[in-house]
Design a protein around this motif. Structure first.
Motif, PDB file in Angstrom:
ATOM      1  N   UNK A   1      72.319 -60.436  -2.569  1.00  0.00           N
ATOM      2  CA  UNK A   1      73.057 -59.845  -3.682  1.00  0.00           C
ATOM      3  C   UNK A   1      74.423 -60.518  -3.787  1.00  0.00           C
ATOM      4  N   UNK A   2      74.755 -60.972  -4.973  1.00  0.00           N
ATOM      5  CA  UNK A   2      76.050 -61.609  -5.168  1.00  0.00           C
ATOM      6  C   UNK A   2      77.119 -60.553  -5.434  1.00  0.00           C
ATOM      7  N   UNK A   3      78.333 -60.886  -5.081  1.00  0.00           N
ATOM      8  CA  UNK A   3      79.433 -59.955  -5.318  1.00  0.00           C
ATOM      9  C   UNK A   3      79.638 -59.718  -6.806  1.00  0.00           C
ATOM     10  N   UNK A   4      79.336 -60.730  -7.619  1.00  0.00           N
ATOM     11  CA  UNK A   4      79.488 -60.596  -9.079  1.00  0.00           C
ATOM     12  C   UNK A   4      78.566 -59.516  -9.618  1.00  0.00           C
ATOM     13  N   UNK A  24      71.344 -56.517 -15.493  1.00  0.00           N
ATOM     14  CA  UNK A  24      70.647 -56.472 -14.203  1.00  0.00           C
ATOM     15  C   UNK A  24      69.207 -55.994 -14.370  1.00  0.00           C
ATOM     16  N   UNK A  25      69.028 -54.980 -15.182  1.00  0.00           N
ATOM     17  CA  UNK A  25      67.680 -54.458 -15.414  1.00  0.00           C
ATOM     18  C   UNK A  25      66.792 -55.511 -16.071  1.00  0.00           C
ATOM     19  N   UNK A  32      62.190 -60.650 -11.726  1.00  0.00           N
ATOM     20  CA  UNK A  32      62.152 -60.136 -10.355  1.00  0.00           C
ATOM     21  C   UNK A  32      63.335 -60.619  -9.547  1.00  0.00           C
ATOM     22  N   UNK A  33      64.467 -60.817 -10.194  1.00  0.00           N
ATOM     23  CA  UNK A  33      65.658 -61.381  -9.562  1.00  0.00           C
ATOM     24  C   UNK A  33      66.076 -60.539  -8.350  1.00  0.00           C
ATOM     25  N   UNK A  34      66.007 -61.096  -7.142  1.00  0.00           N
ATOM     26  CA  UNK A  34      66.324 -60.301  -5.950  1.00  0.00           C
ATOM     27  C   UNK A  34      67.767 -59.825  -5.890  1.00  0.00           C
ATOM     28  N   UNK A  35      68.699 -60.606  -6.437  1.00  0.00           N
ATOM     29  CA  UNK A  35      70.100 -60.192  -6.433  1.00  0.00           C
ATOM     30  C   UNK A  35      70.308 -58.999  -7.359  1.00  0.00           C
ATOM     31  N   UNK A  41      69.647 -51.334  -6.222  1.00  0.00           N
ATOM     32  CA  UNK A  41      69.412 -50.499  -5.041  1.00  0.00           C
ATOM     33  C   UNK A  41      70.735 -49.977  -4.482  1.00  0.00           C
ATOM     34  N   UNK A  42      71.779 -50.790  -4.553  1.00  0.00           N
ATOM     35  CA  UNK A  42      73.095 -50.348  -4.102  1.00  0.00           C
ATOM     36  C   UNK A  42      73.596 -49.191  -4.950  1.00  0.00           C
ATOM     37  N   UNK A  43      73.327 -49.257  -6.241  1.00  0.00           N
ATOM     38  CA  UNK A  43      73.692 -48.165  -7.144  1.00  0.00           C
ATOM     39  C   UNK A  43      72.998 -46.877  -6.736  1.00  0.00           C
ATOM     40  N   UNK A  44      71.729 -46.975  -6.371  1.00  0.00           N
ATOM     41  CA  UNK A  44      70.986 -45.792  -5.929  1.00  0.00           C
ATOM     42  C   UNK A  44      71.516 -45.294  -4.591  1.00  0.00           C
ATOM     43  N   UNK A  45      71.737 -46.228  -3.695  1.00  0.00           N
ATOM     44  CA  UNK A  45      72.138 -45.874  -2.326  1.00  0.00           C
ATOM     45  C   UNK A  45      73.511 -45.201  -2.306  1.00  0.00           C
TER      46      UNK A  45
END
Length: 272
Positions: A1-4, A24-25, A32-35, A41-45
């Protein structure tokens, strides 16, 4: 995941952050961009660190970044959001639990069936359809008798998705006792239990009660099974019965035959 990718969810005005979220979506969906997936996922977490508008918009498309077996931290975050009344995103947390297969959420989802907000109840029922099993049927069954029509529909859909003999019996009880004049949602749900339900529906098509024959025809057509065609053709040609809402059995059979052919054509197209 990039900081951007992550910073774009935190910096700028809300409109800018929402636009970044949609980007992002799109990347997650189309490539299927992993970043992008990691940022989502960070938003969910860490949902409490983000504006709830971002959370709800992301969860509306949770299927885009869902993973089949989410890590424990994602599961725990979804369960936390499901119980978080201050953040007030329980409906969207239910969407996420359903999309990511978080079966540990089932007890909380059952409790949310009593929630005062209709959207929370709606999403809880839909999530239980995805995540529930026979043990969930007793919680959903009473909703088939609810005064609110959309809730009866959702409950029937959820039971059809769960499947199994317990769900079938709950739906069949409503079919036989018909607490409401119009039970198209029950007929559609019963059709999902084909082929085992077809003998029952075929017998119901000969019932003295024209209301039962009417809804049996509707359900038979929705099965898409060629074996029901003779029964529907007979009802269309011979049955002059009318329902309590002035619906004609023969008209229901005619429409059911069209539905039957449409389903068969769709199946043929997919397999062709």
């Amino acid at each position: 995941m990039t900081s951007t990718d992550l910073d774009g969810l935190r910096a700028g005005d809300l409109e800018t952050r929402e636009a970044h979220l949609y980007g992002l979506l799109d990347r997650a969906r189309d490539h299927g961009d992993p970043s992008a997936v990691a940022a989502l996922h960070s938003l969910v977490r860490d949902y409490g660190d983000y504006h709830r508008s971002l959370y709800t918009r992301a969860m509306n498309q949770a299927e885009v970044f869902a993973v089949a077996d989410p890590p424990q931290d994602l599961r725990e975050a979804l369960l936390a959001a499901l119980a978080d009344t201050r953040y007030n995103c329980q409906a969207w947390a239910a969407m996420g639990c359903a999309a990511m297969g978080v079966r540990e959420a089932v007890p909380q989802l059952v409790a949310l069936l009593e929630h005062r907000q209709w959207i929370v109840v709606d999403e809880a029922v839909k999530a239980l359809g995805r995540l529930g099993d026979a043990g969930t049927v007793p919680a959903l069954r009473p909703l088939l008798a609810d005064d609110v029509d959309w809730l009866r529909l959702r409950a029937a859909e959820a039971l059809a998705e769960i499947g199994g003999p317990e769900a079938l019996e709950a739906l069949w009880y409503e079919f036989e006792h018909r607490r409401f004049a119009r039970i198209g949602h029950i007929a559609s749900a019963l059709a999902e239990f084909a082929p085992e339900v077809i003998p029952r529906l075929t017998a119901a098509a000969d019932d003295p009660d024209p209301n039962r024959r009417y809804w049996a025809a509707v359900a038979l057509g929705s099965t898409g099974d060629e074996r029901v065609a003779p029964t529907l053709e007979r009802l269309q040609a011979e049955d002059r019965g009318s329902t309590v809402f002035d619906g004609e059995v023969r008209a229901a059979a005619k429409k059911a035959l069209r539905t039957l052919r449409r389903i068969q054509a769709a199946i043929a197209a997919r397999s062709g």
